[in-house]
Write a protein that holds these residues in place. Structure first.
Motif, PDB file in Angstrom:
ATOM      1  N   ILE A  60       0.837  -1.208   0.000  1.00  0.00           N
ATOM      2  CA  ILE A  60       0.000   0.000   0.000  1.00  0.00           C
ATOM      3  C   ILE A  60       0.868   1.254   0.000  1.00  0.00           C
ATOM      4  N   GLU A  61       1.952   1.234   0.764  1.00  0.00           N
ATOM      5  CA  GLU A  61       2.860   2.383   0.781  1.00  0.00           C
ATOM      6  C   GLU A  61       3.415   2.663  -0.622  1.00  0.00           C
ATOM      7  N   LYS A  62       3.740   1.606  -1.350  1.00  0.00           N
ATOM      8  CA  LYS A  62       4.221   1.779  -2.721  1.00  0.00           C
ATOM      9  C   LYS A  62       3.111   2.340  -3.609  1.00  0.00           C
ATOM     10  N   ALA A  63       1.876   1.860  -3.410  1.00  0.00           N
ATOM     11  CA  ALA A  63       0.747   2.331  -4.222  1.00  0.00           C
ATOM     12  C   ALA A  63       0.425   3.796  -3.940  1.00  0.00           C
ATOM     13  N   LYS A  64       0.638   4.240  -2.721  1.00  0.00           N
ATOM     14  CA  LYS A  64       0.331   5.629  -2.357  1.00  0.00           C
ATOM     15  C   LYS A  64       1.225   6.638  -3.065  1.00  0.00           C
ATOM     16  N   THR A  65       2.339   6.183  -3.625  1.00  0.00           N
ATOM     17  CA  THR A  65       3.235   7.097  -4.324  1.00  0.00           C
ATOM     18  C   THR A  65       2.901   7.220  -5.813  1.00  0.00           C
ATOM     19  N   ILE A 142       1.600  -0.692 -10.430  1.00  0.00           N
ATOM     20  CA  ILE A 142       2.445   0.016  -9.469  1.00  0.00           C
ATOM     21  C   ILE A 142       3.878  -0.460  -9.629  1.00  0.00           C
ATOM     22  N   LEU A 143       4.015  -1.766  -9.733  1.00  0.00           N
ATOM     23  CA  LEU A 143       5.332  -2.386  -9.886  1.00  0.00           C
ATOM     24  C   LEU A 143       5.179  -3.494 -10.910  1.00  0.00           C
ATOM     25  N   LYS A 144       6.014  -3.465 -11.958  1.00  0.00           N
ATOM     26  CA  LYS A 144       5.937  -4.457 -13.020  1.00  0.00           C
ATOM     27  C   LYS A 144       6.875  -5.604 -12.726  1.00  0.00           C
TER      28      LYS A 144
END
Length: 147
Positions: A60-65, A142-144
């Motif tokens: 979620i922290e990664k998605a928030k960026t 978000i991340l591939k």
């Protein structure tokens, strides 16, 4: 004093009218629990996800960026425990790899987050993180997967 007039039959014989249906209902519930827990081990996997908050909190922290996530979903709220139980998780590689999907809620909209990760030591290394949205129908990466 002679106690020959007192009927000392077994307890079950005197109470069978409520004992038998209660026993049958409990037996069916037990069989249902065993059967549902054995289906792909999903119950135990969800319990494992439930106890490992770092797996989804860091995702979620990664998605928030991500700017697009902020535009469509807004600020993502913390995942509640019910969302985890409603989700899906598949562990493999001796529980060191996971594919999971969990419902997320934001200040603007909702979606589902898909997480693919491998455990290295005590930390999760994310391979892929996607957020799927129904309205508008969209998938935000978000991340591939780099493999």
């Amino acid at each position: 004093m002679d106690n020959e007039l007192i009927d000392q039959s077994r307890w079950v014989e005197g109470n069978w009218k409520w004992f038998l249906p209660t026993f049958l209902i409990l037996f069916v519930l037990f069989i249902g629990l065993v059967f549902s827990a054995s289906i792909d081990g999903n119950v135990t996997e969800m319990a494992q996800v439930y106890s490992d908050n770092a797996l989804y909190e860091k995702a979620i922290e990664k998605a928030k960026t991500n700017k697009r996530v902020l535009e469509v979903i807004g600020q993502i709220k913390p995942i509640d425990k019910l969302a985890i139980l409603e989700g899906n998780a598949i562990y493999s590689n001796n529980n060191n790899s996971v594919e999971m999907s969990v419902r997320i809620q934001g200040s603007i909209g909702n979606g589902k987050m898909d997480i693919y990760a491998d455990k290295k030591g005590n930390e999760w290394e994310y391979k892929k993180i996607n957020i799927r949205i129904k309205e508008p129908k969209e998938e935000i990466q978000i991340l591939k997967d780099t493999i």
